[in-house]
Design an enzyme around this catalytic site. Structure first.
Site, PDB file in Angstrom:
ATOM      1  N   LYS A  79       0.683  -0.749   0.021  1.00  0.00           N
ATOM      2  CA  LYS A  79      -0.040   0.059  -0.150  1.00  0.00           C
ATOM      3  C   LYS A  79       0.652   0.975  -0.409  1.00  0.00           C
ATOM      4  CE  LYS A  79      -3.993   2.112   2.848  1.00  0.00           C
ATOM      5  NZ  LYS A  79      -4.950   2.268   3.321  1.00  0.00           N
ATOM      6  N   SER A 154      -9.404   2.246   2.869  1.00  0.00           N
ATOM      7  CA  SER A 154      -9.040   2.695   1.510  1.00  0.00           C
ATOM      8  C   SER A 154      -7.773   1.840   1.501  1.00  0.00           C
ATOM      9  CB  SER A 154      -7.870   3.563   2.964  1.00  0.00           C
ATOM     10  OG  SER A 154      -7.526   2.793   3.672  1.00  0.00           O
ATOM     11  N   SER A 178     -10.402  -0.757   7.130  1.00  0.00           N
ATOM     12  CA  SER A 178     -10.103  -0.428   5.699  1.00  0.00           C
ATOM     13  C   SER A 178      -8.651  -1.750   5.184  1.00  0.00           C
ATOM     14  CB  SER A 178      -8.588   1.745   5.853  1.00  0.00           C
ATOM     15  OG  SER A 178      -9.053   2.311   5.366  1.00  0.00           O
TER      16      SER A 178
HETATM   17  N1  GLN Z   1     -12.865   4.593   6.636  1.00  0.00           N
HETATM   18  C1  GLN Z   1     -12.526   5.068   7.624  1.00  0.00           C
HETATM   19  C2  GLN Z   1     -11.816   6.091   7.822  1.00  0.00           C
HETATM   20  O1  GLN Z   1     -12.329   6.689   6.821  1.00  0.00           O
HETATM   21  C3  GLN Z   1     -11.045   3.236   7.745  1.00  0.00           C
HETATM   22  C4  GLN Z   1     -10.351   4.070   6.744  1.00  0.00           C
HETATM   23  C5  GLN Z   1      -9.521   2.882   7.355  1.00  0.00           C
HETATM   24  O2  GLN Z   1      -9.447   2.340   8.456  1.00  0.00           O
HETATM   25  N2  GLN Z   1      -7.715   3.663   7.061  1.00  0.00           N
HETATM   26  O3  GLN Z   1     -11.145   6.987   8.669  1.00  0.00           O
END
Ligand code: GLN
Length: 486
Positions: A79, A154, A178
């Site tokens: 990532k 994400s 994410s």
């Molecule tokens: N969707 C959640 C957020 O936008 C979690 C994102 C993540 O785990 N990095 O904060």
């Protein structure tokens, strides 16, 4: 025979060991696949073809010399919020669009020691803020199961690449879901380890009390293999816990006899799609058939405050972490400015996208004088209550089982203009980060032809139990063998 790019880590490893396949052949097959499908899937911010080929040749040398690990010579994606020495690490943000780190994240260093073939860096929502990759400053990743839909986020690039055959495995990061939500959306396995189990040194920080790194893989065995390589204490991360790391492959036994599993009803939220609920209920029945004692009436009443609690704590920490992007030390810098303050404002105005700015404003508000007690302090108290409630549940149950997400992958654009709807896609995953416990998402089948994941939770450092449940389920159902038609 399955195509080489569709192999699991352990299948590829067996072939490499028997010398029926070389890492170079495998790597070329994966790179070829990337060339075939990437213009439709868009998993990669950067494809590192030259590095991959060089690492593959080196891996073949090591294999020839009998000096190799289960990950040696296996192509993987990282990532793009984990630092890779000499390779751009953008966080899918204009702010870091040209940032080339001078060092490797600890996880990257460990995978290099294990013989990684790095095929590239994966797309994400900018600074990992989002659930669909639509917040990437560069482009949206598409779900390989239905190209009109999001892969989740994400870590959308990580999940999509593994599903599409563009990488055999990937690393993601998980602050509120994410890793697990995109794993569920793309029908792959995704683990968010216990807070402190995997070093975050070199992970670009989003919300430091919640962030964890973990694997996205094609099956549970692969997930255990990647964890064997990346877990364990690191002096460079003060939150990393110094305790022995077991061999996770030892917990891969297809038997759940005597295991106590609870099903917390609060996770079957209002607005959940009925197809998803049906798939998850079937998965639970399957676990019972496999010998687990299932209690379906468990209640964790504080779950309903988790979303609000997360959206105070995460933006507060993000706002502090993102203060470092001032256009001076590294990253994007606005040059046309009247004075220092003007330069800083313009840097942040052009460097950050709208969702990142929204989080900075939410965090600044929650921490400001007069509101701190009402929001941040209150959220921290709620956090304690949520953690305690989990701890108490784990005195009665070895694991809890929930949906990973209340919906199947949604259409690209469907929720992009509605942050609240977007935030709701993580209701089932973010309590887990709040409590710091581990959670794994495993493919559980399909609703209307679209992937559904089931989530298994355990007490801190009970990854072995999660692997045991996930493995037994996977072996009994075979969902992990499905691949999207691309
Ligand atoms: N969707 C959640 C957020 O936008 C979690 C994102 C993540 O785990 N990095 O904060």
């Amino acid at each position: 025979m399955v195509s080489e790019y569709d192999l699991t880590i352990h299948e590829a490893h067996d072939l490499l060991k028997k010398r029926e396949l070389s890492s170079l052949e495998l790597t070329k097959a994966v790179l070829e696949r990337i060339h075939q499908v990437e213009d439709r899937v868009h998993s990669f911010v950067t494809v590192t073809e030259d590095i991959a080929l060089a690492q593959a040749r080196q891996a073949d040398e090591h294999i020839k010399a009998g000096n190799f690990s289960p990950l040696t010579g296996i192509p993987a994606l990282i990532k793009d919020n984990m630092c890779t020495r000499g390779v751009k690490t953008t966080c899918s943000s204009k702010m870091l669009g040209n940032f080339v780190p001078p060092y490797d994240a600890t996880v990257v260093e460990r995978l290099k020691a294990a013989g990684i073939v790095m095929v590239g860096k994966g797309n994400l929502d900018e600074f990992a803020m989002g659930s669909s990759t639509e917040n990437s400053a560069f482009f949206t990743t598409h779900n390989p199961w239905d190209l009109d839909r999001v892969p989740g986020g994400s870590s959308g690039g990580s999940a999509a690449s593994v599903a599409a055959g563009e990488a055999i495995y990937a690393l993601g990061s998980d602050t509120g879901g994410s890793i697990r939500q995109p794993a569920g959306f793309c029908s792959v396995v995704g683990l968010k380890p216990t807070y402190g189990l995997v070093s975050r040194y070199g992970l670009v920080a989003f919300a430091s009390s919640l962030d964890q790194i973990g694997p996205l893989t094609r099956d549970v065995t692969d997930c255990a293999l990647v964890m064997n390589a990346i877990a364990g204490h690191d002096a460079c991360d003060s939150t990393s816990v110094d305790r022995p790391v077991p061999d996770y492959t030892k917990s891969l036994v297809p038997d759940l006899k005597g295991l106590r599993i609870g099903v917390p009803q609060e996770y079957f939220v209002k607005g959940m799609e009925s197809g998803v609920e049906q798939v998850v209920r079937q998965a639970i029945a399957r676990l019972e058939e496999l010998g687990a004692e299932v209690e379906r009436e468990v209640s964790l009443p504080h779950t309903r405050y988790a979303l609000a609690c997360y959206y105070i704590i995460a933006p507060s920490e993000a706002m502090a972490n993102l203060a470092r992007y001032d256009g001076v030390k590294y990253g994007f810098s606005a040059r046309e400015a009247e004075n220092m303050w003007d330069a800083m404002e313009k840097t942040r105005q052009y460097g950050f996208g709208p969702e990142v700015k929204r989080r900075i404003m939410l965090g600044t508000y929650a921490l400001s004088a007069g509101y701190y007690e009402a929001y941040y302090l209150k959220a921290q108290k709620v956090r304690t209550l949520i953690s305690r409630e989990f701890a108490e549940a784990f005195t009665k149950y070895d694991a809890l089982v929930t949906p990973t997400s209340p919906t199947v992958p949604f259409r690209i654009g469907e929720k992009a203009d509605d942050p609240l709807q977007m935030y709701l896609s993580d209701v089932c995953t973010l309590p887990v980060n709040i409590a710091g416990i581990p959670g794994i998402s495993v493919p559980a089948g399909f609703a209307d032809g679209l992937p559904v994941g089931v989530q298994i939770l355990g007490k801190p450092f009970s990854e072995e139990t999660l692997f045991r449940v996930a493995y037994a389920y996977e072996q009994a159902t075979g969902w992990q063998k499905r691949r999207p038609k691309l």
